[in-house]
Design a protein around this motif. Structure first.
Motif, PDB file in Angstrom:
ATOM      1  N   PRO A  27       0.837  -1.204   0.000  1.00  0.00           N
ATOM      2  CA  PRO A  27       0.000   0.000   0.000  1.00  0.00           C
ATOM      3  C   PRO A  27       0.875   1.260   0.000  1.00  0.00           C
ATOM      4  CG  PRO A  27      -0.768  -1.575   1.634  1.00  0.00           C
ATOM      5  CD  PRO A  27       0.562  -2.076   1.162  1.00  0.00           C
ATOM      6  N   VAL A  28       0.462   2.234  -0.820  1.00  0.00           N
ATOM      7  CA  VAL A  28       1.170   3.518  -0.901  1.00  0.00           C
ATOM      8  C   VAL A  28       0.178   4.633  -0.563  1.00  0.00           C
ATOM      9  CG1 VAL A  28       2.430   5.119  -2.375  1.00  0.00           C
ATOM     10  CG2 VAL A  28       2.730   2.640  -2.667  1.00  0.00           C
ATOM     11  N   GLU A  29       0.427   5.341   0.517  1.00  0.00           N
ATOM     12  CA  GLU A  29      -0.424   6.463   0.907  1.00  0.00           C
ATOM     13  C   GLU A  29       0.304   7.767   0.566  1.00  0.00           C
ATOM     14  OE1 GLU A  29      -2.647   8.351   4.863  1.00  0.00           O
ATOM     15  OE2 GLU A  29      -1.492   6.481   5.031  1.00  0.00           O
ATOM     16  N   ILE A  30      -0.340   8.596  -0.251  1.00  0.00           N
ATOM     17  CA  ILE A  30       0.267   9.870  -0.635  1.00  0.00           C
ATOM     18  C   ILE A  30      -0.162  10.929   0.372  1.00  0.00           C
ATOM     19  CG2 ILE A  30       0.633  11.523  -2.507  1.00  0.00           C
ATOM     20  CD1 ILE A  30       1.465   8.657  -3.182  1.00  0.00           C
ATOM     21  N   LEU A  31       0.738  11.314   1.227  1.00  0.00           N
ATOM     22  CA  LEU A  31       0.443  12.340   2.230  1.00  0.00           C
ATOM     23  C   LEU A  31       0.528  13.743   1.634  1.00  0.00           C
ATOM     24  CD1 LEU A  31       2.503  10.818   5.206  1.00  0.00           C
ATOM     25  CD2 LEU A  31       0.065  10.508   4.679  1.00  0.00           C
ATOM     26  N   ASP A  32       1.415  13.907   0.670  1.00  0.00           N
ATOM     27  CA  ASP A  32       1.557  15.188  -0.026  1.00  0.00           C
ATOM     28  C   ASP A  32       2.031  14.892  -1.455  1.00  0.00           C
ATOM     29  OD1 ASP A  32       2.321  17.714  -1.044  1.00  0.00           O
ATOM     30  OD2 ASP A  32       2.898  18.441   0.939  1.00  0.00           O
ATOM     31  N   PHE A  33       1.212  15.283  -2.427  1.00  0.00           N
ATOM     32  CA  PHE A  33       1.537  14.984  -3.825  1.00  0.00           C
ATOM     33  C   PHE A  33       2.720  15.805  -4.342  1.00  0.00           C
ATOM     34  CE2 PHE A  33      -2.469  12.978  -3.478  1.00  0.00           C
ATOM     35  CZ  PHE A  33      -2.608  12.084  -4.539  1.00  0.00           C
ATOM     36  N   GLY A  34       3.150  16.805  -3.585  1.00  0.00           N
ATOM     37  CA  GLY A  34       4.309  17.607  -3.962  1.00  0.00           C
ATOM     38  C   GLY A  34       3.950  18.836  -4.781  1.00  0.00           C
ATOM     39  N   GLN A  35       4.964  19.626  -5.070  1.00  0.00           N
ATOM     40  CA  GLN A  35       4.789  20.846  -5.854  1.00  0.00           C
ATOM     41  C   GLN A  35       5.269  20.596  -7.283  1.00  0.00           C
ATOM     42  OE1 GLN A  35       6.850  24.021  -3.851  1.00  0.00           O
ATOM     43  NE2 GLN A  35       5.789  23.672  -1.910  1.00  0.00           N
ATOM     44  N   LEU A  45       8.229  18.232  -6.382  1.00  0.00           N
ATOM     45  CA  LEU A  45       9.174  18.447  -5.299  1.00  0.00           C
ATOM     46  C   LEU A  45       8.451  18.481  -3.948  1.00  0.00           C
ATOM     47  CD1 LEU A  45      11.165  21.392  -6.969  1.00  0.00           C
ATOM     48  CD2 LEU A  45      11.587  18.927  -7.186  1.00  0.00           C
ATOM     49  N   LEU A  46       9.209  18.216  -2.887  1.00  0.00           N
ATOM     50  CA  LEU A  46       8.708  18.343  -1.500  1.00  0.00           C
ATOM     51  C   LEU A  46       7.466  17.481  -1.264  1.00  0.00           C
ATOM     52  CD1 LEU A  46       9.079  22.223  -1.176  1.00  0.00           C
ATOM     53  CD2 LEU A  46      10.710  20.464  -0.498  1.00  0.00           C
ATOM     54  N   ALA A  47       7.481  16.278  -1.794  1.00  0.00           N
ATOM     55  CA  ALA A  47       6.363  15.351  -1.604  1.00  0.00           C
ATOM     56  C   ALA A  47       6.568  14.533  -0.329  1.00  0.00           C
ATOM     57  CB  ALA A  47       6.248  14.432  -2.818  1.00  0.00           C
ATOM     58  N   LYS A  48       5.503  13.807   0.048  1.00  0.00           N
ATOM     59  CA  LYS A  48       5.591  12.978   1.253  1.00  0.00           C
ATOM     60  C   LYS A  48       4.685  11.758   1.065  1.00  0.00           C
ATOM     61  CE  LYS A  48       5.862  15.201   5.103  1.00  0.00           C
ATOM     62  NZ  LYS A  48       5.488  16.005   6.299  1.00  0.00           N
ATOM     63  N   VAL A  49       5.246  10.559   1.242  1.00  0.00           N
ATOM     64  CA  VAL A  49       4.470   9.329   1.075  1.00  0.00           C
ATOM     65  C   VAL A  49       4.705   8.409   2.272  1.00  0.00           C
ATOM     66  CG1 VAL A  49       4.659   9.498  -1.436  1.00  0.00           C
ATOM     67  CG2 VAL A  49       6.282   8.071  -0.170  1.00  0.00           C
ATOM     68  N   LYS A  50       3.744   7.464   2.462  1.00  0.00           N
ATOM     69  CA  LYS A  50       3.852   6.496   3.549  1.00  0.00           C
ATOM     70  C   LYS A  50       3.759   5.094   2.953  1.00  0.00           C
ATOM     71  CE  LYS A  50       1.812   5.299   8.030  1.00  0.00           C
ATOM     72  NZ  LYS A  50       0.709   5.620   8.993  1.00  0.00           N
TER      73      LYS A  50
END
Length: 423
Positions: A27-35, A45-50
């Motif tokens: 499972p891939v959770e996208i916490l922040d899709f980035g800029q 850029l500056l993305a965040k995934v779990k």
């Protein structure tokens, strides 16, 4: 599918579902899709995934196929060292570099609606006035669509004007003169008129502006029209031009305006004469900048006319049977206000007056819509176009989005694609 479309869908999060899993089934959770990065380097850029309970922060790279990572030579490129996720439309091969560095790959083809892809293909491959013409609905125009287009147009023009101001040492009056010259030239002679204006140091214009004959002589001479005088007025202009050339060391460069496909009232001879008359006014720059409404601006232009020679001439040495003063038409004045004055007023005030955007919008709303083929084509789609705010917005939008089939950066296109995905 194109990479640009894939980036667009990722940026706007247009997916059937967000139950993402990497190609290993994790499972891939996208916490922040980035800029969205439109410059060189990773796409977001500056993305965040779990993933597997571990939160990763960094950059995301998108490709149509996994193999594009190899073809684009990203392995070993230091710009791609901080990649935390490789997102692809179709996974076609294992990438050793990514696997060895524990960088997961996410495949999106089952998360994107096929109807959306078909709609996009229709938009970019069609042959209509605007790509979305078959499905266009004027009721779906976004709120403030026209205002946003005008602001974009003004900001782009402001960047150009600021470059000119830097070049001419922040001399707003000189830049206004160049702007007027460009606008008086209309489409056929705009660039040539601007070359003529920029070839003359504005301090010379200021020194002779009260002498109508000298200013006309200068403009006519630089246009290459006075070499062989055909009548007495031409001889007078030539003498004045020869005098000015010596006095101010005027360059011997000549710029030749065109007459072809122009109606007589738009001949460059008349337009340069009218420009000379305009610059005979005192405090012209102050009048333009201080104008509160279109009535104030109209007063600047209503009495501007070509000199007496042009009452019975359209070209040198060729008198006409009918004598008539060559004044500026209302439509021509409107174009001057829209193209030369409002962008400069906006640029002049934008750092000092918070209300300048609203003020400029008021000017646009008080000027009638232009009449041209682009505006008429929009009207055929059911749009009401009565003011310059609407016509200028639609002309800008057609040139920057529709004509280039740039549907992904169009608020109308976005709405249509989103609806096709939600249907």
């Amino acid at each position: 599918m194109t990479e640009k479309l894939l980036q667009y869908l990722w940026n706007h999060k247009v997916f059937n579902n967000f139950d993402f899993k990497d190609i290993e089934g994790n499972p891939v959770e996208i916490l922040d899709f980035g800029q969205w990065n439109t410059n060189a380097g990773p796409d977001f850029l500056l993305a965040k995934v779990k993933i597997n309970g571990l939160i990763l922060a960094g950059n995301i790279e998108l490709h149509i196929k996994s193999s594009d990572w190899v073809f684009h030579h990203h392995s070993g490129d230091p710009n791609y060292e901080n990649i935390i996720l490789h997102v692809v439309f179709h996974h076609d091969m294992e990438i050793d570099d990514l696997k060895n560095n524990s960088i997961p790959t996410l495949e999106l083809k089952n998360h994107i609606d096929q109807q959306l892809l078909l709609q996009y293909e229709k938009l970019v491959n069609g042959n209509h006035f605007i790509p979305c013409e078959p499905t266009f609905d004027n009721n779906k125009l976004p709120v403030n669509f026209h205002e946003e287009n005008i602001i974009k147009k003004l900001d782009e023009k402001s960047v150009e004007l600021e470059k000119s101001l830097e070049k001419y040492k922040n001399n707003f009056e000189a830049v206004l003169f160049h702007n007027f010259a460009y606008s008086f030239g209309l489409k056929v002679n705009a660039f040539t008129f601007k070359q003529i204006a920029e070839s003359i140091d504005f301090s010379i214009i200021n020194k002779i502006r009260q002498n109508r004959t000298q200013l006309e002589a200068l403009l006519f001479g630089i246009s290459g029209w006075l070499d062989f005088p055909e009548d007495e007025p031409m001889k007078i202009w030539k003498r004045e031009f020869d005098f000015l050339t010596i006095k101010f060391k005027i360059s011997d460069l000549r710029f030749h305006p065109k007459f072809l496909r122009l109606r007589p009232h738009n001949f460059p001879t008349l337009r340069l004469s009218q420009l000379a008359d305009l610059y005979g006014q005192q405090h012209l720059f102050s009048k333009v900048i201080d104008a509160k409404n279109t009535d104030d601006l109209m007063k600047i232009f209503t009495k501007v006319k070509a000199s007496d020679y042009w009452k019975d001439h359209f070209n040198f040495g060729k008198p006409t049977q009918k004598s008539q003063e060559k004044l500026l038409s209302k439509d021509f004045i409107d174009l001057i206000i829209l193209n030369a004055i409002l962008p400069l007023k906006y640029t002049y005030h934008k750092y000092h007056r918070e209300d300048i955007t609203d003020k400029i919008m008021h000017f646009y709303r008080s000027i009638p819509a232009e009449k041209n083929s682009i505006v008429e084509s929009w009207k055929k789609l059911g749009l009401t176009v009565t003011t310059a705010l609407e016509s200028q917005s639609l002309i800008y939008h057609y040139s920057h989005a529709c004509k280039e089939k740039n549907c992904l950066n169009c608020s109308i296109g976005f709405k249509l694609l989103k609806e096709s995905s939600d249907a």
